[in-house]
Design an enzyme around this catalytic site. Structure first.
Site, mmCIF file in Angstrom:
data_model
loop_
_atom_site.group_PDB
_atom_site.id
_atom_site.type_symbol
_atom_site.label_atom_id
_atom_site.label_comp_id
_atom_site.label_asym_id
_atom_site.label_seq_id
_atom_site.Cartn_x
_atom_site.Cartn_y
_atom_site.Cartn_z
ATOM 1 N N GLY A 1 -2.875 4.646 1.730
ATOM 2 C CA GLY A 1 -3.619 3.363 2.254
ATOM 3 C C GLY A 1 -4.171 2.480 1.282
ATOM 4 O O GLY A 1 -5.053 1.467 1.702
ATOM 5 N N VAL A 2 -4.020 2.765 -0.092
ATOM 6 C CA VAL A 2 -4.492 1.854 -0.912
ATOM 7 C C VAL A 2 -3.312 1.158 -1.658
ATOM 8 O O VAL A 2 -2.104 1.547 -1.531
ATOM 9 C CB VAL A 2 -5.100 2.909 -1.923
ATOM 10 C CG1 VAL A 2 -6.479 3.239 -1.512
ATOM 11 C CG2 VAL A 2 -4.552 3.900 -2.721
ATOM 12 N N THR B 1 0.870 -1.433 -0.002
ATOM 13 C CA THR B 1 -0.110 -0.057 0.023
ATOM 14 C C THR B 1 0.839 1.242 0.184
ATOM 15 O O THR B 1 1.970 1.151 0.309
ATOM 16 C CB THR B 1 -1.112 -0.054 1.282
ATOM 17 O OG1 THR B 1 -0.163 0.095 2.468
ATOM 18 C CG2 THR B 1 -1.855 -0.989 1.217
ATOM 19 N N ASP B 2 0.185 2.414 -0.496
ATOM 20 C CA ASP B 2 1.013 3.620 -0.613
ATOM 21 C C ASP B 2 0.449 4.478 0.690
ATOM 22 O O ASP B 2 -0.149 3.986 1.612
ATOM 23 C CB ASP B 2 0.566 4.357 -1.920
ATOM 24 C CG ASP B 2 -0.825 4.701 -2.115
ATOM 25 O OD1 ASP B 2 -1.496 4.649 -1.217
ATOM 26 O OD2 ASP B 2 -1.213 4.991 -3.195
ATOM 27 N N GLN B 3 1.045 5.797 0.586
ATOM 28 C CA GLN B 3 0.625 6.899 1.752
ATOM 29 C C GLN B 3 -0.872 6.954 1.786
ATOM 30 O O GLN B 3 -0.976 7.160 2.937
ATOM 31 C CB GLN B 3 1.416 8.107 1.475
ATOM 32 C CG GLN B 3 1.535 8.997 2.580
ATOM 33 C CD GLN B 3 2.136 9.999 2.470
ATOM 34 O OE1 GLN B 3 2.659 10.373 1.403
ATOM 35 N NE2 GLN B 3 2.623 10.916 3.604
#
Length: 140
Positions: free
Chosen positions: A19-20, A15-17
């Site tokens: 949250g996905v 996930t990225d910053q």
């Protein structure tokens, strides 16, 4: 048309910053689905590679519809979208746990000789794989 289903649990590091799931990870999930499909057809990538043939990616296309998040389980549907004896295009749909479409896409591959990277005909070099691809896409 043959379609395989592969479950992938979304890991925190995917996930990225926001949250996905980070977009590049879908290509890894596509590879997981593609490997399952090829195995369901009765073949193994490593056996083809041991014979001196590689199958590099030459094109990738992704469309993002809904986010997937850490802890969810995605389902990757994979099929042979097109095949002409030389090139194979795999189609993908990644679904949310609720069965909604999160991502769709495709990857195109060409078989080449390992030592020269010159294309080879799957139809001629691997007639059994050729027939399996024809059967999988419904063109027996």
């Amino acid at each position: 048309m043959m379609v395989t289903e592969t479950e992938v649990k979304v890991r925190y590091q995917e996930t990225d910053q926001m949250g996905v799931v980070y977009h590049a990870n879908y290509l890894i999930w596509f590879e997981i689905g593609r490997t399952v499909l090829i195995e369901e057809l009765g073949f193994r990538y490593h056996e083809m590679e041991e014979s001196g043939i590689l199958s590099p990616l030459v094109d990738a296309d992704l469309q993002f519809k809904k986010p997937l998040r850490y802890g969810q389980t995605a389902k990757v549907l994979t099929w042979v979208a097109s095949y002409d004896g030389l090139r194979v295009t795999y189609g993908y749909e990644v679904q949310t746990p609720e069965g909604e479409t999160a991502v769709t896409g495709s990857t195109k591959h060409v078989c080449v000789r390992k030592e020269s990277f010159k294309p080879v005909s799957i139809r001629k070099v691997f007639p059994d794989i050729h027939q399996a691809y024809m059967d999988a896409k419904g063109d027996a």
